[in-house]
Design an enzyme around this catalytic site. Structure first.
Site, PDB file in Angstrom:
ATOM      1  N   HIS A 185     -27.423  17.716 -30.298  1.00 21.27           N
ATOM      2  CA  HIS A 185     -27.612  18.532 -31.501  1.00 21.27           C
ATOM      3  C   HIS A 185     -29.107  18.677 -31.801  1.00 21.27           C
ATOM      4  O   HIS A 185     -29.600  19.778 -32.049  1.00 21.27           O
ATOM      5  CB  HIS A 185     -26.950  17.888 -32.723  1.00 21.27           C
ATOM      6  CG  HIS A 185     -25.464  17.895 -32.709  1.00 21.27           C
ATOM      7  ND1 HIS A 185     -24.713  19.033 -32.736  1.00 21.27           N
ATOM      8  CD2 HIS A 185     -24.576  16.866 -32.697  1.00 21.27           C
ATOM      9  CE1 HIS A 185     -23.432  18.727 -32.741  1.00 21.27           C
ATOM     10  NE2 HIS A 185     -23.321  17.404 -32.715  1.00 21.27           N
TER      11      HIS A 185
ATOM     12  N   HIS B 146     -24.852  12.344 -27.794  1.00 20.03           N
ATOM     13  CA  HIS B 146     -24.196  13.446 -28.509  1.00 20.03           C
ATOM     14  C   HIS B 146     -25.096  13.962 -29.631  1.00 20.03           C
ATOM     15  O   HIS B 146     -25.329  15.168 -29.746  1.00 20.03           O
ATOM     16  CB  HIS B 146     -22.859  12.957 -29.077  1.00 20.03           C
ATOM     17  CG  HIS B 146     -22.126  13.976 -29.885  1.00 20.03           C
ATOM     18  ND1 HIS B 146     -21.009  14.602 -29.424  1.00 20.03           N
ATOM     19  CD2 HIS B 146     -22.358  14.473 -31.128  1.00 20.03           C
ATOM     20  CE1 HIS B 146     -20.581  15.450 -30.345  1.00 20.03           C
ATOM     21  NE2 HIS B 146     -21.377  15.378 -31.395  1.00 20.03           N
ATOM     22  N   GLU B 147     -25.610  13.050 -30.438  1.00 22.56           N
ATOM     23  CA  GLU B 147     -26.454  13.465 -31.562  1.00 22.56           C
ATOM     24  C   GLU B 147     -27.778  14.038 -31.073  1.00 22.56           C
ATOM     25  O   GLU B 147     -28.316  14.970 -31.677  1.00 22.56           O
ATOM     26  CB  GLU B 147     -26.687  12.297 -32.521  1.00 22.56           C
ATOM     27  CG  GLU B 147     -25.420  11.762 -33.167  1.00 22.56           C
ATOM     28  CD  GLU B 147     -24.562  12.826 -33.818  1.00 22.56           C
ATOM     29  OE1 GLU B 147     -25.113  13.775 -34.422  1.00 22.56           O
ATOM     30  OE2 GLU B 147     -23.325  12.727 -33.722  1.00 22.56           O
TER      31      GLU B 147
END
Length: 149
Positions: free
Chosen positions: A68, A64-65
Site C-alpha cells: 500500500h 502487505h502494508e
C-alpha cells in the site's frame, strides 16, 4: 524487536525502496494485521499478530502494508481492488488476509432445540424460553447444552 527498524529492513530487502515514515503498534486493531494511512504515510500494526502468529506471518503482513505504502507514493493503484496492488503483493509474497487469531473472549455457543419439531437454534446470547417460541411450529424451546462460564 524495534518495529521501525524492522519495517525499514523489510522495505529495503523486499522492495528495494526506503521507508521514511512513522510506524507504531496499535493494540486497538481487532480484525486486521495492519493499516496504512495515506494522509501522513504512517503504518499501524497489530501486536497480537506478532505475539500469537510469529515473525513469519508478521513479515508477510508488513509486506502487505508496504505494498500500500510504496504504490501510493509511486502514484499507482494502492487499494485492494487495484491490479498494481495485487501484482506487487503476489511478487513479494505478502498475505491478502490475516489468519484468524485465537480469540480468548469469544462467547460459547448455546444450543436450543424445539420440543415439537426438533429444529435447532445456535445462539451466542441467551434466549428467554418463556417468551420466545420456535419460528417453524411455535413449539417450546429447550436449552440443550449449558456452556461453562
Amino acid at each position: 524487536m524495534k518495529l521501525t527498524d524492522y519495517v525499514k529492513q523489510v522495505s529495503l530487502e523486499d522492495f528495494g525502496r526506503p521507508f521514511i515514515h512513522h510506524v507504531q503498534w496499535n493494540r486497538r486493531l481487532r480484525s486486521t494485521g495492519g493499516r496504512f494511512f495515506p494522509k501522513d504515510g504512517h503504518l499501524d500494526f497489530n501486536p497480537k499478530v506478532y505475539q500469537e502468529l510469529g515473525l513469519d506471518v508478521f513479515r508477510k503482513i508488513v509486506r502487505h502494508e508496504l505494498c500500500h505504502y510504496h504504490l501510493y507514493f509511486q502514484g499507482k493503484g494502492y487499494q485492494h481492488k487495484d491490479r498494481d496492488f495485487k501484482e506487487l503483493l503476489k511478487a513479494v509474497d505478502g498475505l491478502r488476509f490475516v489468519p484468524s487469531l485465537p480469540n480468548s473472549n469469544s462467547k460459547p455457543i448455546k444450543l436450543y432445540r424445539c420440543q415439537s419439531c426438533q429444529q435447532r437454534y445456535q445462539r451466542k446470547r441467551r434466549i428467554d424460553t418463556q417468551r420466545y417460541r420456535c419460528g417453524l411450529c411455535r413449539g417450546k424451546l429447550l436449552l440443550v447444552n449449558q456452556p461453562e462460564d
